[in-house]
Design an enzyme around this catalytic site. Structure first.
Site, PDB file in Angstrom:
ATOM      1  N   ASP A   1       1.017  -1.446   0.019  1.00 63.17           N
ATOM      2  CA  ASP A   1      -0.199  -0.305   0.045  1.00 63.17           C
ATOM      3  C   ASP A   1       0.550   1.443   0.319  1.00 63.17           C
ATOM      4  OD1 ASP A   1      -2.563   1.261   0.372  1.00 63.17           O
ATOM      5  OD2 ASP A   1      -2.945   0.126   1.423  1.00 63.17           O
TER       6      ASP A   1
ATOM      7  N   ASP B   1     -10.861   2.348  -3.674  1.00 61.51           N
ATOM      8  CA  ASP B   1     -10.971   1.648  -2.076  1.00 61.51           C
ATOM      9  C   ASP B   1     -12.554   1.964  -2.423  1.00 61.51           C
ATOM     10  OD1 ASP B   1      -8.983   1.501  -0.708  1.00 61.51           O
ATOM     11  OD2 ASP B   1      -8.926   3.331  -0.170  1.00 61.51           O
TER      12      ASP B   1
END
Ligand code: GLA
Length: 750
Positions: free
Chosen positions: A491, A561
């Site tokens: 990430d 997301d």
């Protein structure tokens, strides 16, 4: 293959079908001295031809890019333009293959630099062309008086016709020069009316396809963020408008017409400028973003640009994306040319957020295994003093309270359940509340004495520093050596601010824009070499780092997301204009959705996610027996047709753009033996039924049998019919209501 930052890898592209005529031309060119006579270089691949040549002044000029020409066709030689008016020098009116800023250039330069003595004039002339095997060509250019050399690299993929272009800039002067702008390549299209397509977005709202007519002036798409960014993606497509009547411009067509497209392989700040010049030429320049750029090139050094890929299709945007998908699978991804279909994953992030511990993860893993999940991934929260996003990043030890016996018991349990194990990391970041930051406050990007702007309570480690690079490479190697980990979700949850690098002299500090990304690629490459079985996902708060550069080192990406299944339909459609569904992870999460508060059935959520590489991210502790049964059935169905979905030819039959009430996609396996269709009725109004589904890409003479995954058609639909029937007569789905979904596959019988 010339892949930036990875020059030692063995070539993955095979260029066996380069025409002899082309080789001959190159040899002719290589044999002759600096361009006094007309020289033409030509590359052919699949359905396209690319040609450039040297004009009588010695400049390299684009000559042709488009549909494939006949093998014996001659391409008229390059000629520089005359002075059109006293305001436009012949240098600016002559299209340049790689324009240097000098001699009165007013169009977008590819290269601009300042010499140590203050001279800023740079005019590149052809020196020689060198074939690289039978696969590619390198062209050497040099300034008319100074010792600045530029090598332009070209290679073409015979299967897709996609060109890889990049430049290497070399300083053979006695003093340093400052490079202020360096493109990977410039592409020139013939004068015509065009529509530009490009992708923009924001966090949880990525992959919006924008389309606009190209008008005079320039359209800039870019990232100044130090990374690829959510805001825009380094991809473009330019469609020739149907008809050249200015009064009736036609919008780019999905399946028809000529399209030129390109994608930049770079994960740092980038810029693509689409320019409509005064003389109606359309030029595309892409490479390092010149904003805040300044690369000091010392004597003897060279700067390699990223690779800018470009291709041509005469089957509309759909054809362009199918070429790109095939190319990415065959040449870009780490497992190319035959990457494994992604395992169906379970990820606990939306279920538990930071509240991970051994018992909770084991409970979820047991449930995930029961529905046929292949890979269990533990997300954020397992390391350091990580209770929330305020602390812990940088401290990559297993949290002893949450996992008193380390990760091994959980990993062993996951294996015993028949799954492999994946783990979340965010290696380039640090929370100020961490042992790492307390020990090394100088390791972050910063300007001494200035505030350090935090985002999500974190700062960016300066990967350009060798000590930081070694720390990151070291902890990741240790983590993978000590634990049986099959997968990393890598990430990157913020963009840059205060991008200072005060360990190097002031005039070298801006090299951070290049060295950071080079080191990122080097760490990834090294990790893959040491741990060849480990697969990696590129995630950046969703789709903030998706580009052909990072995809050389990562097997999949997290597109957003935002996992709302309806929002995902249009995001997934936007995504697939540039990237293959093979890498497009799509999780099924809870309803009502946390972001839009939209309620949808599990079946709708499953079918939305099954358009890409399927994952489950719901809180399985809240599922009913019926939910488990539905998911188990649909995961099994997905497994049986996954290869077609992620590796086949994608047709966007009914667009999901702009909140479309109905949408449908079809994917046809490369051998045309199977097609998989997903259809979505997102809102039914005034009793309107689902539009007739006329399929595409099938073999009209073959017989295909219909199998439903979910849903039904109107009575009378044959169980089996020819490709011609499915494509021409078409099928009428019985699909009405809000957020309803159907899916079926057709399998070739004979
Ligand atoms: C990012 C990712 C999410 C999740 C969180 C964890 O936002 O995109 O999927 O991993 O970080 O903090």
């Amino acid at each position: 293959m010339l892949r930036y930052g990875d020059m030692t890898k063995s070539p993955k592209m095979r260029f066996s079908s380069i025409l002899c005529a082309w080789c001959l031309l190159i040899l002719l060119a290589a044999a002759s001295s600096i361009a006094q006579s007309a020289q033409v270089f030509r590359l052919d691949g699949n359905n396209s031809t690319y040609a450039f040549g040297v004009n009588e002044r010695g400049e390299l000029q684009p000559l042709y890019w488009g549909g494939r020409l006949g093998p014996h066709d001659s391409i008229p030689a390059a000629h520089s333009s005359r002075e059109m008016a006293s305001f436009d020098s012949p240098y600016t009116t002559t299209p340049q293959e790689y324009a240097s800023w000098g001699a009165g250039l007013f169009t977008e330069p590819a290269l601009k630099l300042t010499f140590a003595d203050g001279n800023r004039d740079l005019v590149l002339h052809f020196v020689r062309a060198t074939p690289n095997g039978s696969q590619a060509i390198e062209v050497l250019l040099k300034d008319i008086s100074r010792e600045i050399y530029v090598t332009l690299r070209y290679s073409i993929d015979p299967d897709s016709g996609i060109l890889a272009r990049s430049a290497s800039i070399e300083n053979r002067e006695k003093q340093s020069v400052l490079i202020e702008q360096a493109a990977a390549a410039q592409w020139t299209l013939p004068p015509a009316r065009y529509t530009l397509s490009y992708l923009t977005g924001r966090w949880a709202g990525e992959w919006t396809l924008n389309q606009e007519q190209i008008q005079g002036g320039a359209r800039v798409i870019e990232s100044r963020r130090g990374t690829t960014g959510h805001q825009a993606n380094p991809w473009f497509a330019i469609s020739r408008d149907a008809g050249q009547n200015p009064a009736a411009p036609a919008i780019a067509d999905e399946e028809h017409g000529e399209v030129w497209f390109g994608a930049l392989a770079w994960s740092g700040s980038w810029r693509i400028t689409v320019e409509h010049t005064q003389l109606d030429a359309v030029r595309v320049t892409g490479g390092f973003n010149p904003f805040d750029f300044g690369y000091k090139l010392k004597p003897g050094e060279h700067l390699e640009t990223p690779v800018f890929y470009g291709g041509y299709s005469d089957h509309g945007l759909g054809g362009a994306s199918r070429l790109l998908h095939r190319f990415e699978i065959a040449h870009i991804l780490p497992q190319a040319p035959d990457p494994k279909p992604r395992p169906v994953i379970y990820n606990s992030w939306e279920a538990t957020e930071f509240k991970v511990d051994e018992a909770g993860q084991v409970a979820l893993a047991e449930k995930a295994a029961s529905i046929g999940v292949d890979r269990f991934v533990m997300d954020d929260g397992w390391f350091g003093q990580r209770q929330n996003d305020h602390a812990g990043l940088g401290d990559w030890y297993v949290n002893p309270d949450k996992f008193p016996h380390g990760l091994k018991p959980l990993i062993d349990k996951v294996h015993a359940l028949g799954m492999d194990f994946g783990l979340w990391v965010e290696p380039e970041m640090v929370n100020p509340d961490s042992d790492l930051y307390r020990k090394h406050p100088d390791w972050v990007l910063n300007f001494p004495g200035r505030p350090r702007s935090e985002s999500r309570n974190q700062l960016v480690l300066n990967l350009a520093r060798p000590d930081v690079r070694d720390y990151i490479a070291g902890f990741l190697d240790k983590l993978l050596t000590e634990n049986d980990i099959a997968f990393l979700k890598w990430d990157y949850n913020r963009n840059w601010s205060e991008p200072g690098w005060d360990q190097v002299p002031v005039d070298e500090q801006k090299r951070v824009y290049v060295e950071f990304i080079r080191n990122l690629y080097a760490i990834l490459a090294d990790l893959r070499k040491r741990h060849p079985k480990v697969e990696i996902e590129s995630c950046s708060g969703g789709g903030g780092r998706v580009d052909l550069g990072i995809l050389g080192y990562t097997d999949e990406v997290w597109p957003s997301d935002n996992t709302d299944p309806f929002d995902r339909l249009s995001m997934q459609e936007g995504f697939t204009y540039a990237y293959t569904p093979q890498i497009m992870m799509a999780w099924v999460t809870d309803s009502p959705h946390w972001y839009n508060h939209r309620s949808t059935s599990l079946t709708y959520r499953m079918l939305s996610s099954m358009q890409g590489s399927l994952g489950i991210g719901a809180n399985l502790n809240h599922w009913t027996a019926e939910d488990f049964a539905t998911a188990k059935r649909l995961i099994a169905a997905y497994h049986s047709v996954q290869r077609t979905i992620v590796r086949g030819d994608l047709y966007r039959i009914i667009t999901s753009r702009d909140g479309s009430q109905m949408s449908a996609t079809e994917t046809v396996s490369n051998d045309k033996n199977q097609a998989v269709v997903f259809a979505f009725a997102n809102a039914t109004t005034e009793g309107r039924g689902f539009p007739l589904l006329q399929l595409q890409g099938l073999n009209p003479d073959a017989e295909y049998k219909l199998t439903w995954i979910e849903g039904k058609s109107w009575p009378g639909t044959p169980e089996s019919a020819s490709g011609a029937w499915w494509m021409r007569h078409g099928l009428q789905l019985d699909l009405r209501g809000d957020f309803q979904a159907a899916s079926f596959h057709l399998d070739r019988q004979r």
